[in-house]
Design a protein around this motif. Sequence first.
Motif, PDB file in Angstrom:
ATOM      1  N   GLY A 123       1.658  -4.935   3.419  1.00  0.00           N
ATOM      2  CA  GLY A 123       1.609  -4.112   4.747  1.00  0.00           C
ATOM      3  C   GLY A 123       0.787  -2.998   4.770  1.00  0.00           C
ATOM      4  O   GLY A 123       0.525  -2.192   3.744  1.00  0.00           O
ATOM      5  N   SER A 124       0.679  -2.526   5.798  1.00  0.00           N
ATOM      6  CA  SER A 124      -0.384  -1.385   5.974  1.00  0.00           C
ATOM      7  C   SER A 124       0.617  -0.292   6.351  1.00  0.00           C
ATOM      8  O   SER A 124       1.860  -0.434   6.205  1.00  0.00           O
ATOM      9  CB  SER A 124      -1.369  -1.303   7.248  1.00  0.00           C
ATOM     10  OG  SER A 124      -0.568  -1.754   8.517  1.00  0.00           O
ATOM     11  N   THR A 125      -0.004   1.075   6.332  1.00  0.00           N
ATOM     12  CA  THR A 125       0.814   2.261   6.484  1.00  0.00           C
ATOM     13  C   THR A 125       1.464   2.188   7.875  1.00  0.00           C
ATOM     14  O   THR A 125       0.836   1.793   8.946  1.00  0.00           O
ATOM     15  CB  THR A 125       0.003   3.614   6.307  1.00  0.00           C
ATOM     16  OG1 THR A 125      -0.940   3.482   7.363  1.00  0.00           O
ATOM     17  CG2 THR A 125      -0.510   3.799   5.058  1.00  0.00           C
ATOM     18  N   ASP A 126       2.593   2.690   7.891  1.00  0.00           N
ATOM     19  CA  ASP A 126       3.615   2.728   9.240  1.00  0.00           C
ATOM     20  C   ASP A 126       4.123   4.083   9.363  1.00  0.00           C
ATOM     21  O   ASP A 126       4.623   5.095   8.541  1.00  0.00           O
ATOM     22  CB  ASP A 126       4.784   1.962   8.719  1.00  0.00           C
ATOM     23  CG  ASP A 126       5.550   1.565  10.063  1.00  0.00           C
ATOM     24  OD1 ASP A 126       5.715   2.491  10.986  1.00  0.00           O
ATOM     25  OD2 ASP A 126       6.250   0.708  10.201  1.00  0.00           O
ATOM     26  N   SER A 127       3.643   4.608  10.603  1.00  0.00           N
ATOM     27  CA  SER A 127       3.755   6.178  10.751  1.00  0.00           C
ATOM     28  C   SER A 127       5.116   6.405  10.970  1.00  0.00           C
ATOM     29  O   SER A 127       5.616   7.509  10.586  1.00  0.00           O
ATOM     30  CB  SER A 127       3.068   6.495  12.250  1.00  0.00           C
ATOM     31  OG  SER A 127       3.922   5.746  13.404  1.00  0.00           O
ATOM     32  N   GLU A 128       6.008   5.457  11.451  1.00  0.00           N
ATOM     33  CA  GLU A 128       7.410   5.868  11.255  1.00  0.00           C
ATOM     34  C   GLU A 128       7.936   6.342   9.748  1.00  0.00           C
ATOM     35  O   GLU A 128       8.750   7.315   9.642  1.00  0.00           O
ATOM     36  CB  GLU A 128       8.322   4.557  11.634  1.00  0.00           C
ATOM     37  CG  GLU A 128       9.839   4.998  11.661  1.00  0.00           C
ATOM     38  CD  GLU A 128      10.741   3.804  11.819  1.00  0.00           C
ATOM     39  OE1 GLU A 128      11.804   3.823  12.257  1.00  0.00           O
ATOM     40  OE2 GLU A 128      10.359   2.665  11.906  1.00  0.00           O
TER      41      GLU A 128
ATOM     42  N   THR B 196       5.732   7.109   7.365  1.00  0.00           N
ATOM     43  CA  THR B 196       4.983   8.359   6.600  1.00  0.00           C
ATOM     44  C   THR B 196       5.130   9.666   7.331  1.00  0.00           C
ATOM     45  O   THR B 196       5.547  10.536   6.490  1.00  0.00           O
ATOM     46  CB  THR B 196       3.408   8.291   7.089  1.00  0.00           C
ATOM     47  OG1 THR B 196       3.065   7.946   8.330  1.00  0.00           O
ATOM     48  CG2 THR B 196       2.992   6.925   6.138  1.00  0.00           C
TER      49      THR B 196
ATOM     50  N   GLY C  81       5.624  -2.230   1.229  1.00  0.00           N
ATOM     51  CA  GLY C  81       5.645  -0.840   1.904  1.00  0.00           C
ATOM     52  C   GLY C  81       5.009   0.160   0.833  1.00  0.00           C
ATOM     53  O   GLY C  81       5.192   1.413   1.372  1.00  0.00           O
TER      54      GLY C  81
ATOM     55  N   ASP D 213       2.622   3.205   2.419  1.00  0.00           N
ATOM     56  CA  ASP D 213       3.267   4.515   3.026  1.00  0.00           C
ATOM     57  C   ASP D 213       3.293   5.710   2.065  1.00  0.00           C
ATOM     58  O   ASP D 213       3.395   6.903   2.495  1.00  0.00           O
ATOM     59  CB  ASP D 213       4.693   4.042   3.595  1.00  0.00           C
ATOM     60  CG  ASP D 213       4.571   3.083   4.284  1.00  0.00           C
ATOM     61  OD1 ASP D 213       3.720   3.058   5.316  1.00  0.00           O
ATOM     62  OD2 ASP D 213       5.655   2.362   4.500  1.00  0.00           O
TER      63      ASP D 213
ATOM     64  N   SER E 280      15.407  -1.226   6.853  1.00  0.00           N
ATOM     65  CA  SER E 280      13.983  -1.629   6.573  1.00  0.00           C
ATOM     66  C   SER E 280      14.489  -2.389   4.965  1.00  0.00           C
ATOM     67  O   SER E 280      15.196  -2.108   4.158  1.00  0.00           O
ATOM     68  CB  SER E 280      13.101  -0.595   6.110  1.00  0.00           C
ATOM     69  OG  SER E 280      12.162  -1.076   5.310  1.00  0.00           O
TER      70      SER E 280
ATOM     71  N   LYS F 197      11.833  -2.593   2.854  1.00  0.00           N
ATOM     72  CA  LYS F 197      10.523  -2.079   2.010  1.00  0.00           C
ATOM     73  C   LYS F 197      10.961  -1.731   0.618  1.00  0.00           C
ATOM     74  O   LYS F 197      12.096  -0.885   0.592  1.00  0.00           O
ATOM     75  CB  LYS F 197       9.762  -0.949   2.864  1.00  0.00           C
ATOM     76  CG  LYS F 197       9.053  -1.305   3.970  1.00  0.00           C
ATOM     77  CD  LYS F 197       8.180  -0.194   4.537  1.00  0.00           C
ATOM     78  CE  LYS F 197       7.373  -0.773   5.715  1.00  0.00           C
ATOM     79  NZ  LYS F 197       6.421   0.369   6.024  1.00  0.00           N
TER      80      LYS F 197
END
Length: 340
Positions: free
Chosen positions: A23-28, A30, A269, A272, A297, A299
């Motif tokens: 997965g890519s980074t998730d602002s929630e 980070t 995850g 992140d 989650s 992750k």
Amino acid sequence: MTVFAIILISVVYILISNKIFIGSTDSEFTDYLKNNHVLANDKIDGKLFDDSFYNSQVILLGEVHGYADNQKLDQELLTFLNQKAGVRYYIAEMDSTNSHKLNLFLHGNTKDQNLLKEVVLAVQKRIPQQSSKELLEKWNHMYDYNQTLQDSLKISVIGIDTDFNDNSRKISRDSAMIMNFKNSVKKLNIGHKKFYGLFGFYHVLQHGVKKNEKPFAERLKNSGFKTSSIVSYTLDSEMYLPKNPQFPTPDDQKVGWINADGPLMLVKGINDFKEFTQPNSITLFKLNANSSPYQHSNKLISVKSTMFGESFTPKENTNTLDYFQYMVLLRNSKALTPLQ
């Protein structure tokens, strides 16, 4: 279609599927992690640990074996918990015979290097990737540290694994661990004391990821021991992989293929966390603070092994915090060094 084209398509497919899995980074996530991490290169300062952590009777650190910085982290955590919470009982992934020898070393009048080396070499029988120069150095350091303590605070080791010389499995290792732990606690009359230990990753999970199997930490909780778990992952690091007949191993017995972002191990995850770590660092993350997105989650507990090792799929209706509450990320850790 040529053989080369088929191979190329297969490689591209694997790379894409791996990227999708992580997965890519998730602002929630980070945004949360930005305020819930601390550098732990040289010491543990404890500011991320809360009352729930300190009220735990058992604190466990789980590692993927073979990385040198996990021995450093283990030493730092044991020292910190001894000073901060009075923890003096170290539960170990070794049998009682070798923990007895290790205690003779730790409480001896002199540093008996032959005795300590005997213990470290014995670890090869059960955990070949952990038997190392760094393991020897850690216990030498703890001997020196013990010399500075009053007798009531000196650290002792409780080995709870199965007999290193007996490979018969009448019950699972985790079943044996909880049984041996309970027996030791009862025998030593230390049911009111606190405990800390380093184990392989699976053993510290507080919820099962395999059908009909329960990790040691889950068995602890089910037995009424309040438990906190910390897991360690790596990036850009080398693992010590001793020569064995199952997998090809380089001459120097070091591999850099088994990190949390691949290629042979993938942790959902992990991206992140990258922006909050530095090269050559040990960073501690608190996952269970208020409003943590890890409450809803999976992750970090969704793990895919593409060649060897174990893949983990979280059980239905569980989240990351059901399995562990803290994570440590090692960057550029060296491999453990074989003991000569």
